[in-house]
Design an enzyme around this catalytic site. Structure first.
Site, PDB file in Angstrom:
ATOM      1  N   GLN A 241       0.847  -1.198   0.000  1.00  7.49           N
ATOM      2  CA  GLN A 241       0.000   0.000   0.000  1.00  7.49           C
ATOM      3  C   GLN A 241       0.883   1.249   0.000  1.00  7.49           C
ATOM      4  O   GLN A 241       2.064   1.189   0.326  1.00  7.49           O
ATOM      5  CB  GLN A 241      -0.930  -0.057   1.227  1.00  7.49           C
ATOM      6  N   SER A 243       1.749   3.789   1.701  1.00  2.00           N
ATOM      7  CA  SER A 243       2.642   4.238   2.773  1.00  2.00           C
ATOM      8  C   SER A 243       3.781   3.271   3.044  1.00  2.00           C
ATOM      9  O   SER A 243       4.729   3.619   3.742  1.00  2.00           O
ATOM     10  CB  SER A 243       1.845   4.436   4.070  1.00  2.00           C
ATOM     11  N   LYS A 244       3.707   2.060   2.489  1.00  2.00           N
ATOM     12  CA  LYS A 244       4.652   1.008   2.863  1.00  2.00           C
ATOM     13  C   LYS A 244       6.031   1.233   2.264  1.00  2.00           C
ATOM     14  O   LYS A 244       6.205   1.924   1.265  1.00  2.00           O
ATOM     15  CB  LYS A 244       4.110  -0.360   2.445  1.00  2.00           C
ATOM     16  N   ASN A 245       7.025   0.578   2.869  1.00  2.00           N
ATOM     17  CA  ASN A 245       8.423   0.742   2.452  1.00  2.00           C
ATOM     18  C   ASN A 245       8.665   0.243   1.028  1.00  2.00           C
ATOM     19  O   ASN A 245       9.590   0.686   0.360  1.00  2.00           O
ATOM     20  CB  ASN A 245       9.351  -0.005   3.411  1.00  2.00           C
TER      21      ASN A 245
END
Length: 463
Positions: A241, A243-245
């Site tokens: 998603q 926001s993920k790294n």
């Protein structure tokens, strides 16, 4: 002055004899009013701190933290390539399979299945396990709501377990106490990208004969004893998603080292139909859905993966340095690691704020002051077990029909989590992963801001 010098010499001698740690030394020196300047990374505590921004001073940080996502012509070429191919879905294109092979290899896993989200990864795992009405799934109370939702969508009972307040992770001893004859899975979450107590969880699963499902949605390339998370239980779920790294806006993956379970997951996520296509007939099993990843997402992830390892290294180095800086500030307690942790993904930099070291300044006011310094900070998750969204399950007509009123009332009582209440009401704070993609100077500016707030805490409380 003579008295201060005398105390200083005596204090230093006693510290050497008693081997005080650095934070204890600073706290005692400050309490004694010696005015000692203690050497640290690029600062001295004896110097006069600047006024906080919330009181009219200059911001500690003014240039902003890293944008997200980071991209260049690699991502553009990846998207255009799929577009021009005319093969946009995984059933008629090769790219998702290429991503799955690369991601499995990166993590040292036997099998990878790309899916449409981290939630879809968990949904697929529970679907492949056949979790349903009458079953219980043990999960941490300190997690994103998706961990709860995937259990409830199967009409199983989510059993919420209290938090180990020092690590922010699931308390394994309380997880063990939560296991019953109806428990069909234990689903720990590697919150913030730092591994839960994996060895203890695996022992618990083996003892109870229950599969461990790793919710590793925040934990890309995190390691336990040098091995990537997602490899320890029956399966691990990851999120891509925004926001993920590692991200492609929406997407997810399942890692497993069980070939039979990998096939079961593939079948479930492809409408019950195995293979690489669909047909006009039915599939195998009795239920399934469509949770497939697209070729666009697969190629975007392959492009993003070209810079993932370097980003991991940058976050690791900056987080280590920030932790060293914060060690000199009483009342700021970074989340502890279990001994087996060899790397955190640092999706979040989690820490506890102890207001008694800030003259009673409320956490809310501390966050406001830190934001005024140009440094984003957030309290994070709350008391999921007390929220109406969750407690309302006890009066859900479908659940009452399946479990009965008595069981649902007992379920509410089982979900008491006092340590999590303390953590989330008073202490928990986060910095975000993009902040750790900055420079060492940025980490110093974060520490500087906190020191200013601590020095002027009384005035800030009145502001």
């Amino acid at each position: 002055m003579k008295g201060n010098i005398s105390f200083s010499l005596s204090f230093n001698f006693n510290c050497m004899k008693q081997k005080f740690n650095r934070r204890e030394f600073i706290s005692m020196a400050a309490a004694a009013g010696t005015g000692l300047a203690v050497a640290g990374p690029n600062f001295a505590l004896g110097q006069e701190s600047k006024k906080p921004a919330i009181l009219g001073g200059s911001k500690a940080y003014t240039s902003g933290f890293s944008a997200w996502p980071l991209f260049d012509d690699r991502e553009e070429k990846a998207l255009v390539s799929v577009l021009k191919s005319g093969n946009w879905g995984r059933l008629n294109g090769p790219v998702v399979a290429e991503f799955e092979k690369a991601y499995a290899g990166l993590n040292g896993a036997g099998h990878c299945l790309g899916v449409s989200s981290g939630t879809a990864a968990l949904t697929t795992i529970l679907g492949a396990l056949g979790i349903g009405p009458g079953d219980e799934v043990v999960i941490p109370v300190y997690t994103f709501i998706a961990t709860y939702n995937v259990v409830v969508l199967n009409y199983a009972l989510p059993i919420l377990v209290d938090t180990d307040i020092e690590t922010f992770q699931i308390d394994v001893k309380k997880a063990e106490a939560a296991v019953t004859a109806q428990t069909k899975a234990i689903m720990p979450v590697h919150i913030g990208g730092t591994p839960a107590d994996i060895d203890a969880l695996i022992r618990l699963g083996e003892k109870a004969g229950i599969p461990i499902i790793e919710d590793a949605c925040q934990a890309h390339l995190a390691e336990w004893k040098g091995k990537k998370v997602g490899n320890f239980g029956l399966a691990g779920a990851f999120s891509f998603q925004s926001s993920k790294n590692l991200n492609c806006a929406e997407g997810g993956a399942i890692l497993t080292n069980d070939a039979d379970f990998a096939r079961a997951c593939y079948t479930f996520h492809n409408q019950g139909q195995g293979g690489t296509g669909t047909s006009y007939g039915t599939g195998s099993g009795t239920r399934a859905t469509n949770l497939r990843l697209t070729e666009f997402q697969g190629n975007l992830l392959l492009a993003q993966m070209t810079r993932l390892q370097q980003q991991v290294e940058t976050r690791t180095e900056n987080a280590k340095y920030l932790t060293e800086l914060l060690a000199d500030i009483p009342g700021i307690e970074p989340a502890k690691w279990y001994p087996g942790t060899t790397r955190s993904a640092y999706h979040l930099y989690m820490f506890r704020y102890l207001k008694e070291h800030f003259h009673g300044l409320s956490r809310g006011k501390f966050v406001e002051a830190l934001n005024a310094e140009g440094i984003p900070c957030d309290p994070g998750y709350g008391q999921m077990n007390r929220d109406a969204y969750v407690t309302g399950l006890a009066s859900n007509p479908h659940y009452l029909r399946i479990y009965g009123e008595k069981t649902m009332k007992e379920w509410l009582d089982r979900n008491q989590c006092p340590q999590n209440d303390t953590l989330t009401r008073e202490q928990s704070l986060w910095f975000f992963q993009t902040m750790l993609l900055g420079t060492r100077e940025n980490m110093e500016q974060i520490a500087e801001a906190i020191r200013k707030i601590q020095k002027y805490a009384k005035q800030i409380a009145k502001a």
